[in-house]
Design a protein around this motif. Sequence first.
Motif, PDB file in Angstrom:
ATOM      1  N   LEU A   1       0.828  -1.209   0.000  1.00  8.59           N
ATOM      2  CA  LEU A   1       0.000   0.000   0.000  1.00  8.59           C
ATOM      3  C   LEU A   1       0.867   1.265   0.000  1.00  8.59           C
ATOM      4  CD1 LEU A   1      -2.905  -0.819   2.497  1.00  8.59           C
ATOM      5  CD2 LEU A   1      -3.013  -0.698  -0.012  1.00  8.59           C
ATOM      6  N   LEU A   2       1.947   1.243   0.768  1.00  8.69           N
ATOM      7  CA  LEU A   2       2.844   2.402   0.819  1.00  8.69           C
ATOM      8  C   LEU A   2       3.575   2.617  -0.505  1.00  8.69           C
ATOM      9  CD1 LEU A   2       4.173   1.851   4.422  1.00  8.69           C
ATOM     10  CD2 LEU A   2       2.913   3.879   3.634  1.00  8.69           C
ATOM     11  N   VAL A   3       3.980   1.547  -1.150  1.00  3.71           N
ATOM     12  CA  VAL A   3       4.637   1.674  -2.460  1.00  3.71           C
ATOM     13  C   VAL A   3       3.643   2.216  -3.491  1.00  3.71           C
ATOM     14  CG1 VAL A   3       5.707   0.379  -4.351  1.00  3.71           C
ATOM     15  CG2 VAL A   3       6.424  -0.043  -1.983  1.00  3.71           C
ATOM     16  N   ILE A   4       2.420   1.729  -3.450  1.00  2.00           N
ATOM     17  CA  ILE A   4       1.384   2.261  -4.351  1.00  2.00           C
ATOM     18  C   ILE A   4       1.179   3.753  -4.086  1.00  2.00           C
ATOM     19  CG2 ILE A   4      -1.096   2.203  -4.867  1.00  2.00           C
ATOM     20  CD1 ILE A   4      -0.906  -0.890  -4.437  1.00  2.00           C
ATOM     21  N   LYS A   5       1.172   4.138  -2.819  1.00  2.24           N
ATOM     22  CA  LYS A   5       1.038   5.551  -2.467  1.00  2.24           C
ATOM     23  C   LYS A   5       2.178   6.369  -3.060  1.00  2.24           C
ATOM     24  CE  LYS A   5       2.178   7.606   1.569  1.00  2.24           C
ATOM     25  NZ  LYS A   5       2.772   8.847   1.079  1.00  2.24           N
TER      26      LYS A   5
ATOM     27  N   ALA B   1       7.090  16.024  -1.113  1.00  4.38           N
ATOM     28  CA  ALA B   1       6.308  14.957  -0.476  1.00  4.38           C
ATOM     29  C   ALA B   1       6.791  13.592  -0.966  1.00  4.38           C
ATOM     30  CB  ALA B   1       4.818  15.143  -0.762  1.00  4.38           C
ATOM     31  N   HIS B   2       7.072  13.505  -2.267  1.00  2.00           N
ATOM     32  CA  HIS B   2       7.556  12.247  -2.843  1.00  2.00           C
ATOM     33  C   HIS B   2       8.948  11.894  -2.314  1.00  2.00           C
ATOM     34  CE1 HIS B   2       7.835   9.005  -5.722  1.00  2.00           C
ATOM     35  NE2 HIS B   2       9.004   9.465  -6.124  1.00  2.00           N
ATOM     36  N   VAL B   3       9.834  12.869  -2.274  1.00  4.33           N
ATOM     37  CA  VAL B   3      11.193  12.639  -1.753  1.00  4.33           C
ATOM     38  C   VAL B   3      11.125  12.222  -0.278  1.00  4.33           C
ATOM     39  CG1 VAL B   3      13.377  13.789  -1.168  1.00  4.33           C
ATOM     40  CG2 VAL B   3      12.354  14.119  -3.422  1.00  4.33           C
ATOM     41  N   ASN B   4      10.255  12.870   0.479  1.00  6.36           N
ATOM     42  CA  ASN B   4      10.110  12.518   1.888  1.00  6.36           C
ATOM     43  C   ASN B   4       9.614  11.086   2.038  1.00  6.36           C
ATOM     44  OD1 ASN B   4       8.595  12.484   4.639  1.00  6.36           O
ATOM     45  ND2 ASN B   4       9.965  14.253   4.718  1.00  6.36           N
TER      46      ASN B   4
ATOM     47  N   PHE C   1       2.577   3.210  11.326  1.00  2.00           N
ATOM     48  CA  PHE C   1       3.452   3.806  10.313  1.00  2.00           C
ATOM     49  C   PHE C   1       2.645   4.204   9.083  1.00  2.00           C
ATOM     50  CE2 PHE C   1       6.229   3.821   6.638  1.00  2.00           C
ATOM     51  CZ  PHE C   1       7.238   4.666   7.075  1.00  2.00           C
ATOM     52  N   PHE C   2       1.797   3.305   8.609  1.00  2.00           N
ATOM     53  CA  PHE C   2       0.988   3.572   7.422  1.00  2.00           C
ATOM     54  C   PHE C   2       0.112   4.803   7.609  1.00  2.00           C
ATOM     55  CE2 PHE C   2      -3.053   3.030   5.158  1.00  2.00           C
ATOM     56  CZ  PHE C   2      -2.603   3.016   3.853  1.00  2.00           C
TER      57      PHE C   2
END
Length: 149
Positions: free
Chosen positions: A19-23, A68-71, A103-104
């Motif tokens: 889910l986090l990778v998809i995000k 946001a993406h880099v973070n 975390f998610f």
Amino acid sequence: MTDLITNGVFSCFVFYGVLLVIKMYIIAIITGQVRLRKKAFANPEDALRHGGLQYHRQDPYVERCRRAHVNDMENILPFLFLGAIYSMTGPSLAVARIHFLVFFMGRMLHTIAYLFALRAPTRSLAYTVAQIPCISMAVQILIAVAAYA
């Protein structure tokens, strides 16, 4: 491989990890779409393709999306490493699920706060909350492997 998938803790980790990778992919797509909408391209060849070198420029909202993406990369990639190793240390499913869920949720709130420029301290609080399970997992991993080091 079947043993890993049938391991409840590892399966829970994989669920939240994917889910986090998809995000992360979604934030990358959002960044690209905002670049197109704002006509603010990082590379001259992209600017030329979309109207001219005057569009080889920065835009504050494009930069916000990019940050946001880099973070996400700075925080989700370490989580993926820690979560995978932590899953192999034999934690209880309930405790592991709390680690992964906290975390998610922290990362989701962090992204929302970043993209919508929510007032302080929302983003900082979300970041801090998401770090707690990572620190906990890191400590538990170190304890588990200390005898073998």
